[in-house]
Design a protein around this motif. Sequence first.
Motif, PDB file in Angstrom:
ATOM      1  N   ASP A 187       0.806  -1.222   0.000  1.00  0.00           N
ATOM      2  CA  ASP A 187       0.000   0.000   0.000  1.00  0.00           C
ATOM      3  C   ASP A 187       0.837   1.268   0.000  1.00  0.00           C
ATOM      4  OD1 ASP A 187       0.978  -0.193   2.546  1.00  0.00           O
ATOM      5  OD2 ASP A 187      -0.888   0.356   3.550  1.00  0.00           O
ATOM      6  N   THR A 188       2.142   1.132  -0.220  1.00  0.00           N
ATOM      7  CA  THR A 188       3.050   2.278  -0.221  1.00  0.00           C
ATOM      8  C   THR A 188       3.836   2.323  -1.516  1.00  0.00           C
ATOM      9  OG1 THR A 188       3.303   2.172   2.187  1.00  0.00           O
ATOM     10  CG2 THR A 188       4.990   3.370   0.971  1.00  0.00           C
ATOM     11  N   LEU A 197       1.602  12.928  -5.118  1.00  0.00           N
ATOM     12  CA  LEU A 197       0.929  11.685  -4.735  1.00  0.00           C
ATOM     13  C   LEU A 197       0.446  11.743  -3.286  1.00  0.00           C
ATOM     14  CD1 LEU A 197       3.241   9.068  -6.498  1.00  0.00           C
ATOM     15  CD2 LEU A 197       0.862   9.598  -7.097  1.00  0.00           C
ATOM     16  N   SER A 198       1.298  12.259  -2.406  1.00  0.00           N
ATOM     17  CA  SER A 198       0.922  12.378  -0.992  1.00  0.00           C
ATOM     18  C   SER A 198      -0.312  13.255  -0.826  1.00  0.00           C
ATOM     19  CB  SER A 198       2.079  12.966  -0.183  1.00  0.00           C
ATOM     20  OG  SER A 198       3.172  12.074  -0.138  1.00  0.00           O
ATOM     21  N   VAL A 204      -2.000   9.153  -1.358  1.00  0.00           N
ATOM     22  CA  VAL A 204      -1.170   7.970  -1.598  1.00  0.00           C
ATOM     23  C   VAL A 204      -0.056   7.920  -0.555  1.00  0.00           C
ATOM     24  CG1 VAL A 204       0.322   6.769  -3.256  1.00  0.00           C
ATOM     25  CG2 VAL A 204      -1.660   8.084  -4.077  1.00  0.00           C
ATOM     26  N   LYS A 205       0.152   6.770   0.057  1.00  0.00           N
ATOM     27  CA  LYS A 205       1.253   6.607   1.003  1.00  0.00           C
ATOM     28  C   LYS A 205       2.561   6.545   0.229  1.00  0.00           C
ATOM     29  CE  LYS A 205      -1.346   4.064   4.532  1.00  0.00           C
ATOM     30  NZ  LYS A 205      -1.433   2.774   5.290  1.00  0.00           N
ATOM     31  N   LYS A 239       1.686  -0.874  -8.891  1.00  0.00           N
ATOM     32  CA  LYS A 239       1.442   0.319  -8.077  1.00  0.00           C
ATOM     33  C   LYS A 239       0.762   1.450  -8.864  1.00  0.00           C
ATOM     34  CE  LYS A 239       3.438  -1.438  -4.433  1.00  0.00           C
ATOM     35  NZ  LYS A 239       4.499  -0.820  -3.661  1.00  0.00           N
ATOM     36  N   SER A 296      -2.135   2.601  -9.915  1.00  0.00           N
ATOM     37  CA  SER A 296      -3.592   2.678  -9.829  1.00  0.00           C
ATOM     38  C   SER A 296      -4.089   3.835 -10.687  1.00  0.00           C
ATOM     39  CB  SER A 296      -4.021   2.888  -8.374  1.00  0.00           C
ATOM     40  OG  SER A 296      -3.606   4.176  -7.926  1.00  0.00           O
ATOM     41  N   ASN A 302      -5.682   6.421  -9.701  1.00  0.00           N
ATOM     42  CA  ASN A 302      -5.342   7.649  -8.993  1.00  0.00           C
ATOM     43  C   ASN A 302      -3.894   8.045  -9.249  1.00  0.00           C
ATOM     44  OD1 ASN A 302      -5.492   9.844  -7.179  1.00  0.00           O
ATOM     45  ND2 ASN A 302      -4.920   8.554  -5.440  1.00  0.00           N
ATOM     46  N   VAL A 303      -2.990   7.076  -9.115  1.00  0.00           N
ATOM     47  CA  VAL A 303      -1.563   7.331  -9.323  1.00  0.00           C
ATOM     48  C   VAL A 303      -1.304   7.768 -10.760  1.00  0.00           C
ATOM     49  CG1 VAL A 303       0.709   6.227  -9.436  1.00  0.00           C
ATOM     50  CG2 VAL A 303      -0.786   5.817  -7.465  1.00  0.00           C
TER      51      VAL A 303
END
Length: 298
Positions: A33-34, A56-57, A61-62, A249, A251, A253-254
């Motif tokens: 998850d990071t 991202l943060s 996003v972690k 990783k 996604s 969103n990313v």
Amino acid sequence: MKRIATAVAAVMLLSACGGDPLSNGGSGQSSSDTIVVGSANFPESRLIAEIYAEALSAKGVKVTKKLNIGNRELYYKGVQDGSIDLIPEYSGVLLKHIKKDAVEVAPDEVYEALKKALPAGLIVLDKSSAEDKDAVVVTKATVAQYSLKSIEDLVPYCKDLVFGGPPEFQQRPDGLPGLKEKYKCEFKEFKALDVGGPLTVAALKDNSVQAADLFTTDVAITANEFVVLEDPKSVFAAQNVLPLINEKKASENVRSVLNAISKKLDTKTLLELNAKLSSPDKPEADKVAKEWLASAGI
């Protein structure tokens, strides 16, 4: 000369004592998850990595960071083994790293070839229009002495000149081997210096090297009135800035966040950001990153 040798020795000593920059505290891949954001060992790469991490943060996003890892030969292994999930890259040199016989030079051709060449599990997202290429750089005095405009003009004098650049430039296809293959240019000597940093700039200024590898967005070129020689045979292919990421990783969103950055980032912006980084007050890269993200509305 002595100052340069001492600085090189100091860098080597720090590398030897600093441990493995890719170490993940004994674990292999990063937490599911990071996203672990990495960077190469030069200011522009660290800055873009901070831009990715901060954006991202802000979107929940972690993120953890492993910055200033080293050259591509080192950090690419981390991307492959999962100890790094995301790193800013440059399309042409990454393609050559993966596929040494790649012939593509135009931006879109390089980008499409790169997407096909990447190993399973790794992808690149949208490329930006921002471009930062390696270049053969000389002083105005050297231009005047040899009537230089392009690398081709340099060829008759290569055998008499000393070239400076990062150690890996000796082996990379778009380094000395490329200059030899495409231009038949073989220098009298190669001095291993740094990645577009103070050692290379100092060596050019004091004439201990007469030509060197610098990045085209390096503010030192303008500040010292250095000259970038034209590359008519395209040793240096298109080098668009883009994110290299572990597909697992990436996604929606990313992807959305990183593609928004690439849409806003152009060469003019990159030059301005590099100038801020090297300004007299020497701001931290994360501060410059946050300010640009705010101004860009990301």
